[in-house]
Design a protein around this motif. Structure first.
Motif, PDB file in Angstrom:
ATOM      1  N   LYS B  56      -4.146  -7.368 -16.228  1.00 33.26           N
ATOM      2  CA  LYS B  56      -4.414  -6.542 -15.051  1.00 33.26           C
ATOM      3  C   LYS B  56      -3.294  -6.464 -14.029  1.00 33.26           C
ATOM      4  CE  LYS B  56      -9.417  -6.995 -15.233  1.00 33.26           C
ATOM      5  NZ  LYS B  56     -10.609  -7.511 -14.538  1.00 33.26           N
ATOM      6  N   VAL B  57      -2.281  -7.341 -14.113  1.00 32.06           N
ATOM      7  CA  VAL B  57      -1.292  -7.387 -13.038  1.00 32.06           C
ATOM      8  C   VAL B  57      -0.472  -6.090 -12.960  1.00 32.06           C
ATOM      9  CG1 VAL B  57       0.574  -8.490 -14.348  1.00 32.06           C
ATOM     10  CG2 VAL B  57       0.360  -8.891 -11.905  1.00 32.06           C
ATOM     11  N   ASN B  65       4.397  -5.104  -3.838  1.00 30.04           N
ATOM     12  CA  ASN B  65       3.589  -6.323  -3.894  1.00 30.04           C
ATOM     13  C   ASN B  65       3.019  -6.506  -5.306  1.00 30.04           C
ATOM     14  OD1 ASN B  65       2.047  -8.559  -3.157  1.00 30.04           O
ATOM     15  ND2 ASN B  65       0.450  -7.367  -2.137  1.00 30.04           N
ATOM     16  N   VAL B  66       2.682  -7.754  -5.651  1.00 26.54           N
ATOM     17  CA  VAL B  66       2.056  -8.051  -6.940  1.00 26.54           C
ATOM     18  C   VAL B  66       0.543  -8.041  -6.745  1.00 26.54           C
ATOM     19  CG1 VAL B  66       1.616  -9.917  -8.574  1.00 26.54           C
ATOM     20  CG2 VAL B  66       3.953  -9.365  -7.936  1.00 26.54           C
ATOM     21  N   ASP B  67      -0.163  -7.272  -7.545  1.00 23.65           N
ATOM     22  CA  ASP B  67      -1.611  -7.162  -7.374  1.00 23.65           C
ATOM     23  C   ASP B  67      -2.240  -6.707  -8.681  1.00 23.65           C
ATOM     24  OD1 ASP B  67      -4.198  -6.844  -6.296  1.00 23.65           O
ATOM     25  OD2 ASP B  67      -3.364  -6.241  -4.381  1.00 23.65           O
ATOM     26  N   THR B  68      -3.534  -6.548  -8.706  1.00 22.86           N
ATOM     27  CA  THR B  68      -4.205  -6.027  -9.894  1.00 22.86           C
ATOM     28  C   THR B  68      -4.659  -4.583  -9.676  1.00 22.86           C
ATOM     29  OG1 THR B  68      -6.161  -7.195  -9.106  1.00 22.86           O
ATOM     30  CG2 THR B  68      -4.913  -8.227 -10.863  1.00 22.86           C
ATOM     31  N   THR B  73      -3.758  -4.270  -2.498  1.00 24.18           N
ATOM     32  CA  THR B  73      -4.763  -4.627  -1.498  1.00 24.18           C
ATOM     33  C   THR B  73      -4.269  -4.372  -0.079  1.00 24.18           C
ATOM     34  OG1 THR B  73      -5.383  -6.389  -3.029  1.00 24.18           O
ATOM     35  CG2 THR B  73      -6.334  -6.491  -0.825  1.00 24.18           C
ATOM     36  N   VAL B  74      -2.990  -4.670   0.173  1.00 25.50           N
ATOM     37  CA  VAL B  74      -2.431  -4.512   1.514  1.00 25.50           C
ATOM     38  C   VAL B  74      -2.279  -3.019   1.842  1.00 25.50           C
ATOM     39  CG1 VAL B  74      -0.404  -4.943   2.969  1.00 25.50           C
ATOM     40  CG2 VAL B  74      -1.242  -6.733   1.437  1.00 25.50           C
ATOM     41  N   ARG B  80      -5.332  -2.051   8.603  1.00 27.25           N
ATOM     42  CA  ARG B  80      -3.970  -2.410   8.977  1.00 27.25           C
ATOM     43  C   ARG B  80      -3.270  -1.255   9.681  1.00 27.25           C
ATOM     44  NH1 ARG B  80      -1.705  -6.958   6.120  1.00 27.25           N
ATOM     45  NH2 ARG B  80      -3.336  -7.875   4.829  1.00 27.25           N
ATOM     46  N   VAL B  91       8.132 -11.011  -2.961  1.00 30.45           N
ATOM     47  CA  VAL B  91       6.677 -11.048  -2.785  1.00 30.45           C
ATOM     48  C   VAL B  91       6.251 -12.356  -2.110  1.00 30.45           C
ATOM     49  CG1 VAL B  91       4.465 -11.012  -3.983  1.00 30.45           C
ATOM     50  CG2 VAL B  91       6.307  -9.552  -4.779  1.00 30.45           C
ATOM     51  N   TRP B  95       3.700 -12.948   1.127  1.00 33.49           N
ATOM     52  CA  TRP B  95       2.561 -13.865   1.159  1.00 33.49           C
ATOM     53  C   TRP B  95       2.707 -14.901   2.270  1.00 33.49           C
ATOM     54  CZ3 TRP B  95       1.035 -15.180  -4.653  1.00 33.49           C
ATOM     55  CH2 TRP B  95       0.712 -13.983  -5.298  1.00 33.49           C
ATOM     56  N   GLU B  98       1.918 -13.307   5.551  1.00 34.87           N
ATOM     57  CA  GLU B  98       0.476 -13.076   5.650  1.00 34.87           C
ATOM     58  C   GLU B  98      -0.272 -14.364   5.986  1.00 34.87           C
ATOM     59  OE1 GLU B  98      -1.975 -10.467   5.455  1.00 34.87           O
ATOM     60  OE2 GLU B  98      -0.127  -9.604   6.223  1.00 34.87           O
ATOM     61  N   ASN B 104      -0.948  -7.442  11.831  1.00 34.36           N
ATOM     62  CA  ASN B 104      -1.836  -6.804  10.861  1.00 34.36           C
ATOM     63  C   ASN B 104      -1.238  -5.474  10.428  1.00 34.36           C
ATOM     64  OD1 ASN B 104      -4.140  -6.677   9.323  1.00 34.36           O
ATOM     65  ND2 ASN B 104      -5.335  -5.662  10.910  1.00 34.36           N
TER      66      ASN B 104
END
Lengths: 201, 201
Positions: B56-57, B65-68, B73-74, B80, B91, B95, B98, B104
Motif C-alpha cells: 500500500k505504500v 510524504n510517505v503514506d498509503t 494524510t497531510v 490545515r 520525510v 515527521w 509534526e 498546523n
C-alpha cells in the motif's frame, strides 16, 4: 504524534518494529522509513523472509535449538560427536559457542535457569529431556555451559545431582581471565579463580 | 558462522534484519531469535504489517510524504492552513516537525540537498514541484526548514532565487541556543547567531 501524518499501515509497522529488541520508538521510525524507501530491496524480501520463518520455524524436539527442521541441523549432523553434550541456557548461547567453533559436538538447550523467586522450577526447564538423552547411553561427557550467575550455578548443581547415578563425565567451563581482557578491570572472584587454576607456561 | 546451526530460512531472516538501520549483525541475530520465540505475538503480526506496507505504500505526488494514500494524510487534511508550506529535506524531518506540532500547515519534501560533489543537481530534487505549487497561488509563505549544513544552506539559497519573481513570503528557521542546551557545549557560530538575534525579556 499529535496528528496523523501517515497511513495506519505505516503507523502499525512502526509500532511493531519498536518491539523488536535493539530498536526503540525513535529508531523504529527511522527503520520504517528506510524500509519503505528501499521497498523492493529490503521491505519486500524481509516481509517474505518473515513469512517463511513464521511458517517453517520449529523447536528441535531433541535439543531445543531453533530451526526449520526437527530434529535440527545440529542434531542431524552425522559428522558431529554425539557422545558429548554441551548444556546451555538459551539458543543464543548455542549459537555463540558454535561461532567459537571449538568443539564439534551436540547441544542441549534448557530454556532458562532455575529461579524460585520467578517461579521457575525443574519442570519448567528441559532437564527431563537431558536426563533421558544421557540415560539412553552413548553419551560420554556432559559439559555444563550455563552462565556464571547465581541462577546458572544453582541450575548446574541441580543437573549434576540428577545425573549422579549415571556413568557419565560431567564438566563445566573454566573460570579465568577473558582473552584480551585487562586485569585492572576484572572482579576479585575472577582473579582468584584465574590464580587458583594457573597453568605452567 | 563456521558451520550451519539453523535452517536457511532463519539465516536469511538474520541477514536481512542486519540491513535494517539500527541493527547490526549481532543484534540482528538477537532480534531474529526474539521474533522466532514470540512467533505469534511479534513475528506473525510484523510479517503481515510489512506485507501490507509493501502493497500500500505511496509517495505523495503533491508533497513527497510517505503514506498509503495519494495525496497523503497531510495534503488532504482540510483543517490545515494550505497557505503555508514548510520545505524539508527528508520525510523524517516532516515527521519530526509534526511531533513538535507548532504549526498546523502543509509540507514539501525535497528528497535531499543540492550537492555537486555527489552529482545531485536541482533536477534530482523535488524543486520544480514546489515552484509549481507556489505559482498556482494561494500560498502566502514558504518556510525553508532544511538542515543548517553547507548543502542545506546552498539548497535554501537556490530555492529562494527560484521563487524570487513570485509574490510569496520566504522565511527560514531561527538559529539559536537549543532549548535545554548548555552554552559551554555550543559552537561559536551558534552563539554568535543567538547573540545577534537576541530578544527583549
Amino acid at each position: 504524534m499529535a496528528k496523523r501524518v501517515t497511513g495506519p499501515e505505516i503507523e502499525k509497522l512502526i509500532q511493531l518494529l519498536a518491539k523488536v529488541p535493539g530498536l526503540g520508538p525513535r529508531s523504529a521510525r527511522r527503520a520504517a522509513l528506510t524500509l519503505v524507501k528501499k521497498k523492493d530491496q529490503l521491505l519486500g524480501p524481509l516481509s517474505k523472509a518473515m513469512g517463511e520463518a513464521y511458517d517453517k520455524v520449529r523447536i528441535c524436539s531433541c535439543c531445543g535449538n531453533v530451526d526449520t527442521i526437527d530434529p535440527c541441523t545440529v542434531c542431524t549432523d552425522e559428522r558431529r560427536d554425539h557422545g558429548v553434550i554441551i548444556v546451555v541456557e538459551d539458543v543464543s548461547d548455542l549459537w555463540a559457542l558454535e561461532r567459537a567453533g571449538a568443539l564439534n559436538v551436540v547441544y542441549h538447550v534448557l530454556g532458562g535457569t532455575l529461579s524460585p523467586l520467578d517461579g521457575v522450577g525443574p519442570d519448567d526447564l528441559n532437564i527431563a529431556g537431558l536426563i533421558d538423552r544421557v540415560t539412553r547411553g552413548h553419551v560420554r561427557e556432559v559439559i555444563i555451559a550455563v552462565n556464571a550467575t547465581v541462577e546458572g550455578q544453582t541450575t548446574a548443581h541441580y543437573i549434576t545431582e540428577q545425573l549422579a547415578g549415571i556413568d557419565v563425565k560431567i564438566t563445566r567451563l573454566a573460570h579465568g581471565v577473558p582473552v584480551g581482557g585487562e586485569l585492572d578491570y576484572l572482579d576479585e572472584g575472577t582473579l582468584t579463580a584465574a590464580l587458583r587454576a594457573r597453568t605452567a607456561i
